[in-house]
Motif scaffolding. Structure first.
Motif, short mmCIF file in Angstrom:
data_model
loop_
_atom_site.label_atom_id
_atom_site.label_comp_id
_atom_site.label_asym_id
_atom_site.label_seq_id
_atom_site.Cartn_x
_atom_site.Cartn_y
_atom_site.Cartn_z
N ASN A 218 40.34 52.79 39.25
CA ASN A 218 39.28 53.43 39.91
C ASN A 218 38.64 51.56 40.42
OD1 ASN A 218 38.66 55.55 39.90
ND2 ASN A 218 37.30 55.23 38.00
N TRP A 219 39.47 50.75 40.46
CA TRP A 219 39.20 49.16 40.61
C TRP A 219 40.16 48.53 40.69
CZ3 TRP A 219 33.79 48.74 41.38
CH2 TRP A 219 32.79 49.22 40.05
N LEU A 220 40.12 47.79 41.84
CA LEU A 220 41.70 46.68 42.30
C LEU A 220 40.73 45.21 41.94
CD1 LEU A 220 44.05 46.15 43.04
CD2 LEU A 220 43.21 46.28 45.17
N ALA A 221 41.23 44.35 41.17
CA ALA A 221 40.61 43.51 40.71
C ALA A 221 42.41 42.05 41.31
CB ALA A 221 41.18 42.70 39.34
N THR A 222 41.57 41.20 42.17
CA THR A 222 42.16 40.25 42.78
C THR A 222 41.99 38.84 42.82
OG1 THR A 222 40.41 40.10 44.59
CG2 THR A 222 42.03 42.13 44.22
N SER A 223 42.64 37.44 42.83
CA SER A 223 42.46 36.13 42.62
C SER A 223 42.11 36.06 44.07
CB SER A 223 44.08 36.22 42.26
OG SER A 223 44.72 36.50 43.67
N GLY A 224 41.48 34.14 44.93
CA GLY A 224 41.67 34.47 45.81
C GLY A 224 40.19 33.59 45.76
N ALA A 225 39.73 33.36 44.88
CA ALA A 225 37.94 33.24 44.70
C ALA A 225 37.47 32.68 43.61
CB ALA A 225 37.09 34.29 45.05
N GLU A 226 36.56 31.82 43.80
CA GLU A 226 35.55 30.96 42.90
C GLU A 226 35.45 32.38 41.60
OE1 GLU A 226 33.38 28.32 43.61
OE2 GLU A 226 35.11 26.78 43.47
N ALA A 227 35.54 34.07 41.62
CA ALA A 227 36.20 34.53 40.81
C ALA A 227 36.72 35.58 40.73
CB ALA A 227 34.10 35.48 40.93
N ALA A 228 37.08 36.91 39.55
CA ALA A 228 37.72 37.59 39.96
C ALA A 228 37.08 38.59 41.33
CB ALA A 228 37.82 38.32 39.19
N ILE A 229 37.53 39.03 42.44
CA ILE A 229 36.66 39.88 42.92
C ILE A 229 37.62 41.32 42.60
CG2 ILE A 229 36.79 40.45 45.17
CD1 ILE A 229 35.12 37.77 43.98
N ILE A 230 36.81 41.97 42.28
CA ILE A 230 36.72 43.74 42.01
C ILE A 230 36.33 44.30 43.19
CG2 ILE A 230 37.29 44.77 40.13
CD1 ILE A 230 35.99 42.43 38.77
N TRP A 231 37.60 45.25 43.64
CA TRP A 231 37.40 46.05 44.54
C TRP A 231 37.12 47.86 43.88
CZ3 TRP A 231 34.93 44.55 49.04
CH2 TRP A 231 35.65 43.49 49.43
N PRO A 232 36.28 48.81 44.22
CA PRO A 232 36.06 49.59 43.96
C PRO A 232 36.46 50.86 44.95
CG PRO A 232 33.72 49.63 45.07
CD PRO A 232 34.58 48.35 45.53
#
Length: 327
Positions: A218-232
């Motif tokens: 249900n979630w995809l966590a990603t790098s590349g920002a000053e926080a973990a960006i987690i898409w639903p």
């Protein structure tokens, strides 16, 4: 930041060079280094003169070296050659839970099924990322201007997923419904496999090179920002029309992410060597590692959970290796 930390539960060692990947053989952590070693505690095995890419499969390491040879290395250091590229550097590797392996060198993609049978496909441009779909023998391949879905065991032409631009890493959702690629332009792009519907995920200040799916898909966590960006990804339209979550906000960019194998807990590694655990249900944070001199520490490059989710292996670009054991 929560006052409680887990730093005292981390056992560390210095490996002296870039850690490419980490895994567990049972309860024993293994670290794979760029100079071609596999390190398990005091034991060290040489895999190749230099490694470029690695993947994990059934209690073994699959690796591609500068010599173009693809090897399977077991826990005791025994290596078996699975194939070679004729001397070309290996650009990408992927493994399937049934034992299949795929690799790419330039435009040439090779798939090796669980019985050792080989199949080859020429991508339209250099293949940059590979990922097996969870069911069946099908491979997602990212390249310039999109991705392709290939059945290596058949002569059926690959399904084309088109989107202009340079596509790098490739990931497939655990339910097999979505393909997501990272892009050269600091964005992600996704497709719903059933109908090719597009999903564009933008807003990153840097390239996304680490992606991790939650155990439930249900979630995809990603790098590349000053926080973990987690898409639903819980609905039929994936993240479209939904805002991502931001976890582990810090003044340094995230370099590596890894979801827990059974819980909605995310391990987050940063460019300054910090590591946090974040629980998605309430956004609570636990500190795992904070280098004494964050200005000299280098990025976290490897995070891996054991099968039970009790241990977390950590590796960095400056040779740090650590194993967290949860209470």
């Amino acid at each position: 930041m929560a006052a409680t930390t887990l730093t005292e539960r981390v056992v560390s060692q210095a490996l002296g060079t870039h850690v490419l990947a980490a895994t567990f053989f049972g309860e024993s952590a293994a670290f794979i280094t760029a100079d071609g070693r596999m390190v398990q505690g005091e034991a060290t095995h040489t895999i190749a003169d230099g490694l470029l890419v690695t993947s994990l499969i059934k209690e073994a390491i699959i690796s591609g070296g500068e010599d173009g040879v693809i090897r399977r290395t077991s826990a005791d250091g025994t290596s078996t050659v699975l194939g070679d590229t004729g001397g070309a550097w290996v650009d990408a590797l992927a493994t399937h839970h049934d034992g299949a392996v795929a690799w790419a060198a330039g435009k040439r993609v090779t798939a090796r099924d669980a019985k050792g049978r080989l199949a080859h496909w020429q991508a339209p441009t250099a293949a940059m990322g590979l990922a097996f779909l969870p069911k069946g023998y099908r491979l997602a391949i990212s390249h310039y201007n999109g991705a392709s879905l290939w059945f290596p065991a058949t002569s059926t032409p690959p399904q084309e997923l088109l989107w202009k631009g340079s596509h790098l890493d490739c990931a497939v959702s655990p339910n097999g419904q979505y393909v997501v690629t990272s892009m050269q332009e600091n964005a992600l792009h996704g497709w719903r496999i059933s109908d090719g519907a597009h999903m564009r995920m933008t807003g990153y200040p840097a390239k996304t090179r680490s992606l991790s799916w939650s155990h439930d898909g249900n979630w995809l966590a990603t790098s590349g920002a000053e926080a973990a960006i987690i898409w639903p990804f819980s609905g039929k339209d994936g993240p479209m029309g939904k805002a991502p979550r931001e976890c582990g906000v810090r003044p340094r960019r995230v370099s590596c992410v890894a979801f827990h194998p059974a819980s909605l807990v995310l391990a987050i590694g940063f460019e300054d060597g910090w590591v946090l655990l974040v629980r998605l249900t309430d956004a609570s944070e636990l500190l795992v590692r904070a280098p004494r001199d964050a200005n000299k520490a280098k990025a976290i490059t490897a995070l891996a959970w054991d099968a039970k989710g009790q241990r977390l292996a950590i590796g960095s670009a400056d040779g740090y290796a650590g194993v967290l054991t949860l209470p």
